[in-house]
Enzyme design. Sequence first.
Site, mmCIF file in Angstrom:
data_model
loop_
_atom_site.group_PDB
_atom_site.id
_atom_site.type_symbol
_atom_site.label_atom_id
_atom_site.label_comp_id
_atom_site.label_asym_id
_atom_site.label_seq_id
_atom_site.Cartn_x
_atom_site.Cartn_y
_atom_site.Cartn_z
ATOM 1 N N GLU A 223 0.786 -1.225 0.000
ATOM 2 C CA GLU A 223 0.000 0.000 0.000
ATOM 3 C C GLU A 223 0.819 1.277 0.000
ATOM 4 O O GLU A 223 0.397 2.283 -0.557
ATOM 5 C CB GLU A 223 -0.945 0.004 1.216
ATOM 6 C CG GLU A 223 -1.991 -1.086 1.177
ATOM 7 C CD GLU A 223 -2.912 -0.970 -0.012
ATOM 8 O OE1 GLU A 223 -3.400 0.138 -0.277
ATOM 9 O OE2 GLU A 223 -3.113 -1.982 -0.699
ATOM 10 N N SER A 489 -34.922 -22.133 -21.103
ATOM 11 C CA SER A 489 -36.359 -21.874 -21.254
ATOM 12 C C SER A 489 -36.979 -21.200 -20.043
ATOM 13 O O SER A 489 -38.136 -20.750 -20.114
ATOM 14 C CB SER A 489 -37.100 -23.192 -21.538
ATOM 15 O OG SER A 489 -36.693 -23.723 -22.777
#
Length: 783
Positions: A223, A489
């Site tokens: 970081e 479907s």
Amino acid sequence: MSSRKARNYGHKGGSGDGDWTIVRRAGLRPVRLAVGANENGPEDLDDDEYGEDMSRWDEDEREERGWARIEPTFSNGKGRKPAAKKPAAKKAAPGKSSKKSSAKLRAPSADERVGSARRPSRKSAPRGGARSRRKQARTLLGSIAYGGAVLGLWGLIAFGGLLFWYGLNLPDTSGLYNVKHTPSVSIVATNGEVLSHRGDLMGGYASIADLPPHVVQAVLATEDQRFYWHFGVDPIGLARAMVVNYKAGAYVQGGSTITQQLAKNVFLKPDRTISRKIEEMILAVWLELRFTKEEILTLYLNRVYFGGGAYGLEAASERYFRKPARALTLPEAAMLAGLLKAPSRYSPTNDIDLARQRAAIVLQNMVNAGYISQDEAHVANVAPAALEGYAARGSINYFVDWVAEALPDYAGKPDTDVNVMTTIDPALQREAEAIVAAVLAGDGAALNAGQAALVAMTPDGAVRAMVGGRSYAQSQFNRAVQAKRQPGSAFKPIVYLTAMERGLTPDSIRVDRPVSYGGWSPSNYSGRFEGEMTLRTALAKSVNSVAVQVANEVGIRNVVSTARRLGFQEDLPSNLSLALGSGSVSLLELTAAYATFANGGYGVIPHGIDEVRAETGDELYRRQGSGIGRVADPYAIAEMNNMLKAVMIYGTGRSAALDDRPTGGKTGTSQDFRDAWFVGYSADLVVGVWVGNDNGAPMEKVTGGSLPARIWHDFMERTQAGVPIAQLPDAAPVETASAADPATPAAHESAPYEYEWEQPGFFERLFGLGGGNDRPGLRPGGR
């Protein structure tokens, strides 16, 4: 002296200083010249007139002394031409003169005088030109320096004013260090049973002094590698990120420091604006002035979000590894540090493989920063971190993960412990887990069906049960929420709802026959065509050719619009293959779409949180309102209920039908039997089931009417046995394939209102606001 001479050169006179003469020229003022200023006068003048004692030009002597000789030139005013340079003559004997070596003296013209004053002689030009150029360069550099200083001063003034302006609007930071422990989250079921805890259960506070070195090193290496060197804002990091993003052509690297992230996470909203970025930088500098580096890093580790509802390092360690942060290993520390970039994306509960790939990047960052050796990184990659703790619990954690991820959107980022009252029904949840496990262990194993998912919700979208897979301990990927699959479907009711809203009825006749559109010819699962049939029968038997014809008739864009109204969020293909379910959907949103049929046409937002309360009893959130309102024609919905009941009575969903309870539903099977679906509903509960494999491998002819329909049937029988029977909205019994619906009047005869649906706003969709039940009947529009 002759008159010509007097006219041209004036007269001479005397004084105590010596002889002198005055030279006059038209257009010029008189010039006084001392007698003897040159060796001789003009060649046409007598020597006696100027005298023998005129001083001579001694060029050798002048050059030795460094003097520059400027010779005046005179012309008749018609132009000037510099005389050719002559070599210096030999020094004459004293008392003698030479006419050849003497310079001719004549009065200069006005142009020549101006030109002579304007430029130096050839002999002095190089030295004077260099000095002039150097002087001009010094003047230019001085101007640039002066301008830069002025601009810099004004820039500092503007920057100071900007800081002052934003400083007036900064949030209150007095409570930054008033957190004794990271917040814990208690997930509570509808009956008050605590389903799970997330967060710091012991109330501890992670201190850097108590953590293993590799925990802090993993965070810093990933970081903010320059954390101990910058003042809260890292110009080098920002410049590097700008270069990387420019080369990549996209935002791939950020330049925010840990201090900036702390300021953003604690005080600011996650807006992507320049104003918010400036406030973030100012707060970062302020934090650096007020706190030490160790204090800032401690605050960051205890306030940052690690995903899964875990705020702070202790909560994340407990959440993912079931241990305190001081006991984290190197692979575990790397995995947690990797979450900081994107907690949801890299969460090990979502995708353990992706989380491990991210951890490998963190380990390499640690090697590059000099914290660990390459061998240590290799060992950590060979034996990566594995989930413990909650991973060993039941499938309820699929639901808990889903709720925990959504919690910040409902209650923000609380600083105290909170209780989340959810919609889950423990009894339904246990039945769902047991049935899914039994079917997969039995016929599922024989038919190569490795996974299944189930979602059960009320017709208004409250989730009562959720199973995201066969084993949360083996895989935390939630197939009910995160998986996007082709519904087959099971998507056809969306097509027929579009048709019902445009004037067709369940008894409208269409022909099951071979059709072709742009070279594409859909075929039926049975492999044959049966001729004329009602739309009710076509849906019940899942006839592909009729579904495609109807989609072409009403317009595929209108079908997509209907799907959007019913809550489908994914991009859907705008071609006729969509009628057969070629798009990708999640089980959660497909089930929510069927809930619209069960509730009479109202939009549904599936939700799992009813209320959020702080430990002190303060109410942070309570669900209220009636949803997003009506999204479909009520008469068209009644006709769809009639058609979907036929699916359960004589269609592909016969194996799922209940003996004494009106239900509707639809099967779905994707190409090559990769996905099998069944979504059905009663007046009280809507349940969706998916069966398939994570790698998309085909199953052994598993259709929606087989394993998914069986799971649905068993779940409904066990959970709805004691529930009073209720009819579906405006649906009449269906006895035969050709039975009409006498209870439902024709749409064009009884619906005097034009239907226009408006997309609900963000807050309506998020919090269920608006959408009353007092809207008039709706009339389907034409083509």
